[in-house]
Motif scaffolding. Sequence first.
Motif, PDB file in Angstrom:
ATOM      1  N   UNK A  50     -30.895 -64.285 -31.824  1.00  0.00           N
ATOM      2  CA  UNK A  50     -30.223 -65.362 -31.111  1.00  0.00           C
ATOM      3  C   UNK A  50     -29.037 -64.834 -30.337  1.00  0.00           C
ATOM      4  N   UNK A  51     -28.727 -65.484 -29.205  1.00  0.00           N
ATOM      5  CA  UNK A  51     -27.573 -65.077 -28.402  1.00  0.00           C
ATOM      6  C   UNK A  51     -26.967 -66.305 -27.734  1.00  0.00           C
ATOM      7  N   UNK A  52     -25.663 -66.241 -27.479  1.00  0.00           N
ATOM      8  CA  UNK A  52     -24.956 -67.359 -26.862  1.00  0.00           C
ATOM      9  C   UNK A  52     -23.815 -66.827 -26.019  1.00  0.00           C
ATOM     10  N   UNK A  53     -23.599 -67.454 -24.865  1.00  0.00           N
ATOM     11  CA  UNK A  53     -22.459 -67.127 -24.017  1.00  0.00           C
ATOM     12  C   UNK A  53     -21.970 -68.414 -23.371  1.00  0.00           C
ATOM     13  N   UNK A  54     -20.651 -68.617 -23.369  1.00  0.00           N
ATOM     14  CA  UNK A  54     -20.086 -69.802 -22.734  1.00  0.00           C
ATOM     15  C   UNK A  54     -18.781 -69.435 -22.049  1.00  0.00           C
ATOM     16  N   UNK A  55     -18.526 -70.055 -20.887  1.00  0.00           N
ATOM     17  CA  UNK A  55     -17.334 -69.782 -20.099  1.00  0.00           C
ATOM     18  C   UNK A  55     -16.700 -71.099 -19.675  1.00  0.00           C
TER      19      UNK A  55
END
Length: 321
Positions: A238-243
Amino acid sequence: SQTLRFGYASEVLDTPVFFSTFRSRRVQGDWQHDLSFDGGTALTLGINSASEKGSEGPQKDRSVLAPFARIALPLHGHDIEASVRADDDSQFGLHGSFSAAWGYQFESARVFANFGQGFRAPNLSELYSPGFSGLFAGNEKLDPERSHSFEIGVDQSFGDTSKLQLRAYRTRINDLISFSGGQIFSAENINRAAVDGAELSLDSQLMGCNVSGDVTVQNPRNLKTDQTLLRRAKRKLGSHASCDFDALNLAVDGFAYSSRKDFGTTLPGYGLLDLSANYQIAPAWAVKAKLENALNHDYELASGFNTPGRTWLLTVQWSPE
């Protein structure tokens, strides 16, 4: 603080080609009372109640009343937590469960250990669904699941921006409810099952964005036959990125699963990509948009059963202060 929750859900399993229909409804209410004390001690008391009714008549009604309690306290650098719960099921009787957790913080690392027991009664569909011409029908002889798990791990911080976590777990399940019931594909109890595994995760901040990822390796198996449990991946990613851009938040999530065994076949591995945006219109109002399965990937969670393709979700949220 006091928390009250109320929920209602109805389900209609309608398969006209097989003249099969099963309806059920569930009403649920929860009360939770949280108390905080000087020194960081916290106490939670509450009760959960639920009522279910199936379409097969009043003999298919079921109710559950479950009081629970939890205490958390710091003690000379140690974090200690314990909880108890009692499920009084009108069909399956009284069942208690217990969990406990311990943690200790070093300068930049934290070690922890958790133990927990679990209880799950079969739902009405698993018990009484008419199925399709005798296939996938409910099994009125199902027993509840009972399980216990043990987990150990360590969190390692790198400054204020990154944290690495490694954990290992061992789970044993008695009477696991599984749709692996021979030629008629009904739910059955697996006498003894096990899930052992390890997970490595990383959370970090990169160029003003929050980035995280995790990888899991596990071995889900039937302890009696030593066969892999159906539809359970041995490897997951799993991977997640938020800006954040002032009032706008953009996020991307990715998931990947290895191949899984199913009835007479092996389901191939697959990956999914989700995109989302959250715009804060005002302090109490937000608009959220999400695109699930953005690449419109075709995959199966169970052999022969469809899954959603590309899906748009639009939400308007009001959070009064």
